[in-house]
Design a protein around this motif. Sequence first.
Motif, PDB file in Angstrom:
ATOM      1  N   SER A  20       0.840  -1.193   0.000  1.00 38.65           N
ATOM      2  CA  SER A  20       0.000   0.000   0.000  1.00 38.65           C
ATOM      3  C   SER A  20       0.872   1.238   0.000  1.00 38.65           C
ATOM      4  O   SER A  20       1.957   1.239   0.586  1.00 38.65           O
ATOM      5  CB  SER A  20      -0.906   0.020   1.237  1.00 38.65           C
ATOM      6  OG  SER A  20      -1.754  -1.101   1.271  1.00 38.65           O
ATOM      7  N   SER A  69      -3.525  -0.640  -8.475  1.00 34.07           N
ATOM      8  CA  SER A  69      -4.855  -0.042  -8.398  1.00 34.07           C
ATOM      9  C   SER A  69      -4.811   1.159  -7.458  1.00 34.07           C
ATOM     10  O   SER A  69      -3.842   1.349  -6.728  1.00 34.07           O
ATOM     11  CB  SER A  69      -5.886  -1.064  -7.912  1.00 34.07           C
ATOM     12  OG  SER A  69      -5.548  -1.530  -6.611  1.00 34.07           O
ATOM     13  N   LYS A  70      -5.874   1.951  -7.508  1.00 31.91           N
ATOM     14  CA  LYS A  70      -5.920   3.165  -6.700  1.00 31.91           C
ATOM     15  C   LYS A  70      -7.283   3.290  -6.042  1.00 31.91           C
ATOM     16  O   LYS A  70      -8.311   3.071  -6.680  1.00 31.91           O
ATOM     17  CB  LYS A  70      -5.629   4.377  -7.589  1.00 31.91           C
ATOM     18  CG  LYS A  70      -5.562   5.700  -6.837  1.00 31.91           C
ATOM     19  CD  LYS A  70      -4.881   6.770  -7.663  1.00 31.91           C
ATOM     20  CE  LYS A  70      -5.612   7.179  -8.903  1.00 31.91           C
ATOM     21  NZ  LYS A  70      -4.943   8.317  -9.592  1.00 31.91           N
ATOM     22  N   ASP A  71      -7.297   3.657  -4.785  1.00 31.90           N
ATOM     23  CA  ASP A  71      -8.526   3.892  -4.035  1.00 31.90           C
ATOM     24  C   ASP A  71      -8.575   5.386  -3.747  1.00 31.90           C
ATOM     25  O   ASP A  71      -7.858   5.886  -2.880  1.00 31.90           O
ATOM     26  CB  ASP A  71      -8.499   3.084  -2.740  1.00 31.90           C
ATOM     27  CG  ASP A  71      -9.779   3.240  -1.932  1.00 31.90           C
ATOM     28  OD1 ASP A  71     -10.082   2.345  -1.131  1.00 31.90           O
ATOM     29  OD2 ASP A  71     -10.478   4.263  -2.088  1.00 31.90           O
ATOM     30  N   ARG A  72      -9.433   6.094  -4.469  1.00 32.79           N
ATOM     31  CA  ARG A  72      -9.488   7.554  -4.318  1.00 32.79           C
ATOM     32  C   ARG A  72      -9.984   7.949  -2.935  1.00 32.79           C
ATOM     33  O   ARG A  72      -9.510   8.915  -2.346  1.00 32.79           O
ATOM     34  CB  ARG A  72     -10.389   8.149  -5.381  1.00 32.79           C
ATOM     35  CG  ARG A  72      -9.804   8.087  -6.771  1.00 32.79           C
ATOM     36  CD  ARG A  72     -10.637   8.850  -7.765  1.00 32.79           C
ATOM     37  NE  ARG A  72     -10.036   8.829  -9.083  1.00 32.79           N
ATOM     38  CZ  ARG A  72      -9.084   9.665  -9.462  1.00 32.79           C
ATOM     39  NH1 ARG A  72      -8.635  10.591  -8.622  1.00 32.79           N
ATOM     40  NH2 ARG A  72      -8.570   9.584 -10.670  1.00 32.79           N
ATOM     41  N   ALA A  73     -10.934   7.223  -2.410  1.00 30.39           N
ATOM     42  CA  ALA A  73     -11.506   7.592  -1.113  1.00 30.39           C
ATOM     43  C   ALA A  73     -10.457   7.542  -0.010  1.00 30.39           C
ATOM     44  O   ALA A  73     -10.423   8.406   0.880  1.00 30.39           O
ATOM     45  CB  ALA A  73     -12.672   6.672  -0.780  1.00 30.39           C
ATOM     46  N   ASN A  74      -9.583   6.525  -0.078  1.00 30.01           N
ATOM     47  CA  ASN A  74      -8.561   6.374   0.956  1.00 30.01           C
ATOM     48  C   ASN A  74      -7.222   6.959   0.549  1.00 30.01           C
ATOM     49  O   ASN A  74      -6.257   6.859   1.311  1.00 30.01           O
ATOM     50  CB  ASN A  74      -8.385   4.890   1.299  1.00 30.01           C
ATOM     51  CG  ASN A  74      -9.607   4.319   1.973  1.00 30.01           C
ATOM     52  OD1 ASN A  74     -10.221   4.958   2.822  1.00 30.01           O
ATOM     53  ND2 ASN A  74      -9.982   3.104   1.590  1.00 30.01           N
ATOM     54  N   LYS A  75      -7.164   7.560  -0.657  1.00 32.99           N
ATOM     55  CA  LYS A  75      -5.926   8.155  -1.155  1.00 32.99           C
ATOM     56  C   LYS A  75      -4.776   7.156  -1.040  1.00 32.99           C
ATOM     57  O   LYS A  75      -3.722   7.450  -0.462  1.00 32.99           O
ATOM     58  CB  LYS A  75      -5.603   9.445  -0.415  1.00 32.99           C
ATOM     59  CG  LYS A  75      -6.632  10.545  -0.608  1.00 32.99           C
ATOM     60  CD  LYS A  75      -6.197  11.809   0.075  1.00 32.99           C
ATOM     61  CE  LYS A  75      -7.175  12.929  -0.162  1.00 32.99           C
ATOM     62  NZ  LYS A  75      -8.509  12.685   0.381  1.00 32.99           N
ATOM     63  N   THR A  76      -5.005   5.984  -1.571  1.00 35.04           N
ATOM     64  CA  THR A  76      -4.016   4.917  -1.472  1.00 35.04           C
ATOM     65  C   THR A  76      -3.847   4.229  -2.823  1.00 35.04           C
ATOM     66  O   THR A  76      -4.820   3.991  -3.531  1.00 35.04           O
ATOM     67  CB  THR A  76      -4.449   3.888  -0.416  1.00 35.04           C
ATOM     68  OG1 THR A  76      -4.619   4.549   0.847  1.00 35.04           O
ATOM     69  CG2 THR A  76      -3.402   2.796  -0.265  1.00 35.04           C
ATOM     70  N   TYR A  78      -2.259   0.719  -4.504  1.00 38.81           N
ATOM     71  CA  TYR A  78      -1.932  -0.641  -4.098  1.00 38.81           C
ATOM     72  C   TYR A  78      -1.126  -1.359  -5.189  1.00 38.81           C
ATOM     73  O   TYR A  78      -1.245  -1.055  -6.366  1.00 38.81           O
ATOM     74  CB  TYR A  78      -3.204  -1.439  -3.838  1.00 38.81           C
ATOM     75  CG  TYR A  78      -4.082  -0.872  -2.762  1.00 38.81           C
ATOM     76  CD1 TYR A  78      -5.206  -0.105  -3.083  1.00 38.81           C
ATOM     77  CD2 TYR A  78      -3.793  -1.087  -1.419  1.00 38.81           C
ATOM     78  CE1 TYR A  78      -6.018   0.423  -2.100  1.00 38.81           C
ATOM     79  CE2 TYR A  78      -4.602  -0.565  -0.431  1.00 38.81           C
ATOM     80  CZ  TYR A  78      -5.716   0.192  -0.772  1.00 38.81           C
ATOM     81  OH  TYR A  78      -6.513   0.718   0.210  1.00 38.81           O
TER      82      TYR A  78
END
Length: 121
Positions: A20, A69-76, A78
């Motif tokens: 992460s 991949s990217k999680d916009r909500a968690n600004k992370t 992976y």
Amino acid sequence: VQLTESGGGSVQAGGSLRLSCAVSFNTFSSDCMAWFRRVAGEEREGVARLRTDGRTRYADSVKGRFLISKDRANKTVYLQMNSLKPEEAIMYYCAARRWACTWDAVGFSYWGQGTQVTVSS
């Protein structure tokens, strides 16, 4: 501007790990997010990259095994790594840059401190 990797650790050959990269707001809007790994001395090899339009690219050696991949909500961001090999037991880095999205490590302005992956045979 800050990138912070986590998720490294020890796994047996053939196993999986998910890395992460937590990013600061400004960095998260960068045009390109990527994962690199140290291959020799200070040399860094591009493993996977992700553009803001969602397009991804992978090094030939990891195609079909790794997923960025990217999680916009968690600004992370992976990096899912499957079927890990002993020779992939090295330090992994998250990086970000504006404009172009290439494998050129020199072009990346922002780097995390790295996370160590250990793969036992």
